[in-house]
Motif scaffolding. Sequence first.
Motif, mmCIF file in Angstrom:
data_model
loop_
_atom_site.group_PDB
_atom_site.id
_atom_site.type_symbol
_atom_site.label_atom_id
_atom_site.label_comp_id
_atom_site.label_asym_id
_atom_site.label_seq_id
_atom_site.Cartn_x
_atom_site.Cartn_y
_atom_site.Cartn_z
ATOM 1 N N HIS A 1 -8.239 2.397 -1.284
ATOM 2 C CA HIS A 1 -7.260 2.636 -2.350
ATOM 3 C C HIS A 1 -7.327 1.490 -3.364
ATOM 4 O O HIS A 1 -7.240 0.324 -2.997
ATOM 5 N N ASN A 2 -7.476 1.851 -4.641
ATOM 6 C CA ASN A 2 -7.553 0.822 -5.679
ATOM 7 C C ASN A 2 -7.034 1.311 -7.027
ATOM 8 O O ASN A 2 -7.377 0.743 -8.061
ATOM 9 N N THR B 1 -6.949 -4.002 -4.524
ATOM 10 C CA THR B 1 -7.908 -3.156 -3.837
ATOM 11 C C THR B 1 -7.706 -3.348 -2.348
ATOM 12 O O THR B 1 -7.751 -4.479 -1.852
ATOM 13 N N SER C 1 2.536 1.877 -3.422
ATOM 14 C CA SER C 1 1.625 1.790 -4.564
ATOM 15 C C SER C 1 2.184 2.559 -5.759
ATOM 16 O O SER C 1 2.710 3.670 -5.584
ATOM 17 N N ARG D 1 0.832 -1.213 0.000
ATOM 18 C CA ARG D 1 0.000 0.000 0.000
ATOM 19 C C ARG D 1 0.858 1.251 0.000
ATOM 20 O O ARG D 1 0.602 2.193 -0.745
ATOM 21 N N LYS E 1 -4.326 -5.521 -10.239
ATOM 22 C CA LYS E 1 -4.856 -4.353 -9.539
ATOM 23 C C LYS E 1 -5.206 -4.822 -8.138
ATOM 24 O O LYS E 1 -5.939 -5.798 -7.969
#
Length: 122
Positions: A77-78, A72, A36, A33, A70
């Motif tokens: 946050h995605n 999520t 990212s 995270r 991707k």
Amino acid sequence: MVLRTLHYHQQQRLLDLIFSDGSVKMLSAEFLRVHSPSAEVRGHGQPKLVANKRDVAILSISPVGHYGVKLTFDDGHNTGLYHFSYLCQLAQEQQELWQRYLAQLKAANASRDSLISTRQLS
């Protein structure tokens, strides 16, 4: 090394990267995270420090073509597209990146801990 499989452990919040030679690297949801590849985190030439993500978890992993996924996260946050090559880079540089992140948090007087205390019910 070629990345073959991803496996997420929900309880430990760890993503296994399993390579063609049988080796396994583990990346925490928090690490993924705060690193990212999204524009939100990477900024426009000036990366943004992401704090308070110690307890973040991955809700879903969606394949994107034959080149990435991707992720999520449960904080909403995605927008990051994690190319397989980027995941491999994160795995190779994990120790250095993590130490740099901790130093940045300290310099900013920021924390890994959540801003509010939460509890997950079974």
